[in-house]
Design an enzyme around this catalytic site. Structure first.
Site, PDB file in Angstrom:
ATOM      1  N   ASP A  96       0.855  -1.190   0.000  1.00  0.00           N
ATOM      2  CA  ASP A  96       0.000   0.000   0.000  1.00  0.00           C
ATOM      3  C   ASP A  96       0.895   1.246   0.000  1.00  0.00           C
ATOM      4  O   ASP A  96       1.819   1.347   0.814  1.00  0.00           O
ATOM      5  CB  ASP A  96      -0.860  -0.049   1.287  1.00  0.00           C
ATOM      6  CG  ASP A  96      -2.023   0.910   1.256  1.00  0.00           C
ATOM      7  OD1 ASP A  96      -2.384   1.376   0.164  1.00  0.00           O
ATOM      8  OD2 ASP A  96      -2.594   1.170   2.341  1.00  0.00           O
ATOM      9  N   GLU A 148      -1.811   5.902  -8.801  1.00  0.00           N
ATOM     10  CA  GLU A 148      -2.742   6.870  -8.198  1.00  0.00           C
ATOM     11  C   GLU A 148      -2.673   8.211  -8.905  1.00  0.00           C
ATOM     12  O   GLU A 148      -1.607   8.729  -9.209  1.00  0.00           O
ATOM     13  CB  GLU A 148      -2.457   7.061  -6.694  1.00  0.00           C
ATOM     14  CG  GLU A 148      -3.378   8.120  -6.065  1.00  0.00           C
ATOM     15  CD  GLU A 148      -3.467   8.081  -4.534  1.00  0.00           C
ATOM     16  OE1 GLU A 148      -3.208   7.013  -3.948  1.00  0.00           O
ATOM     17  OE2 GLU A 148      -3.816   9.115  -3.949  1.00  0.00           O
TER      18      GLU A 148
HETATM   19 ZN   LIG Z   1      -4.382   4.923   0.991  1.00  0.00          ZN
END
Ligand SMILES: [Zn+2]
Length: 326
Positions: A96, A148
């Site tokens: 992550d 992202e």
């Molecule tokens: Zn996150």
């Protein structure tokens, strides 16, 4: 000396098949964060009991906490444990918020089946170049990569931002094309941590920007989208923590009906960290408040693990829709 192995040796899978099925079936794969044995067991047992695929997720600092060499074997232990119980669910191990190529590479080399490269704090071109570098390394090894675009507000381990910047839908196609990522985390109003919004009593949490999500889904049809910072900050747990000596005023999260709606769309992965932390903390505080003489870790970590199993099953069944999809 580095302990190199491929994720298949640990009994893990990448996220490709999980996301393909989730997209078709209109549900989302749960990605639960863990740092220790009880959390890990709570997550996989909850997913095994509800027959849900699962992404086990660790941040860079969680990996450091558990120890980078130890951690992949924890995942293997979890896979072996549920197999021994007769469960057969796909399990991925995911980094992550990886922030450098070296961290992503180190995770891939130690047996992770999926990594995130979060370059969202960089300018577009820099983010794309860094992400591409990780994708090139990962795909040679069948490891899937999450990128992202857009910035989430809130605090999560070492990731912290004061304000959110919604993802610009017009950037998504070019980013997906340039990087070759397998999934993309976007910012549509979710937020990291247990204090997601500053609201006054009686005020509603601002709704997620489903218009942005829809535009992105139109621009990259069938492409898996990821939501971070998607804990509900379950009010019962916050209440319990405060009732048993804690102090978590104003903790507030994303309403579950909004997450359920998102799970039915292009969103294929929903990250849940804070709610797992709250569940365990609530129970541990309760045990200590009711039995101040208790000092056997099994007597407080055990019930905390039980509560996490319950929470995971509830989320899979009622929020993500991933129950009975393994
Ligand atoms: Zn996150």
């Amino acid at each position: 000396m580095e302990d190199t192995k491929h994720f298949t040796e640990l009994g893990l899978v990448n996220t490709r098949d999980m996301f393909r099925k989730a997209m078709k079936g209109g549900y989302a794969i749960p990605a639960y964060n863990f740092n220790n044995m009880e959390q890990l067991q709570g997550i996989v047992l909850g997913c095994a009991e509800s027959k849900s695929p699962v992404i086990l997720q660790v941040s860079g600092s969680a990996r450091k906490y558990a120890d980078p060499t130890f951690l992949p074997y924890m995942a293997k232990g979890a896979v072996q444990m549920i197999k021994a119980l007769g469960a057969d669910i796909p399990v991925a191990l995911h980094l992550d918020h990886g922030d450098t190529f070296d961290l992503a590479k180190s995770c891939i080399d130690s047996g992770f089946s999926s990594v995130m490269l979060d370059g969202s704090h960089h300018a577009f071109m820099e983010n794309a170049a860094l992400t591409r570098q990780v994708v090139d390394y990962a795909h040679k090894r069948e490891v899937t990569v999450e990128g992202e675009l857009g910035v989430l507000a809130g605090v999560e381990d070492e990731v912290s931002h004061d304000v959110s910047h919604y993802t610009k839908p017009q950037e998504v196609e070019a980013f997906v094309e340039k990087t070759g990522v397998d999934s993309l985390a976007i910012s549509i109003g979710t937020s990291h941590g247990a204090y997601k919004f500053k609201i006054k009593p009686g005020e509603e949490v601002p709704p997620l920007r489903f218009d942005i999500l829809e535009e992105i889904a139109q621009r990259v049809p069938g492409f898996p989208i990821v939501l971070h910072g998607a804990s509900a900050v379950v009010p019962e747990y916050v209440k319990m923590i405060n009732a048993f000596g804690g102090k978590m005023d104003d903790a507030v999260g994303i309403p579950e009906e909004q997450l359920r709606k998102a799970a039915g769309s292009a969103v294929c992965k929903i990250n849940i960290d804070s709610d797992g932390r709250l569940a365990m903390t609530a129970i541990i505080r309760k045990v200590f408040a009711e039995n101040p003489a208790e000092f056997d870790p099994r007597k407080y970590l055990g019930p905390a693990r039980e509560e996490l199993i319950k929470m995971v099953k509830y989320k899979n069944e009622h929020v993500l829709g991933s129950a009975n999809r393994a």
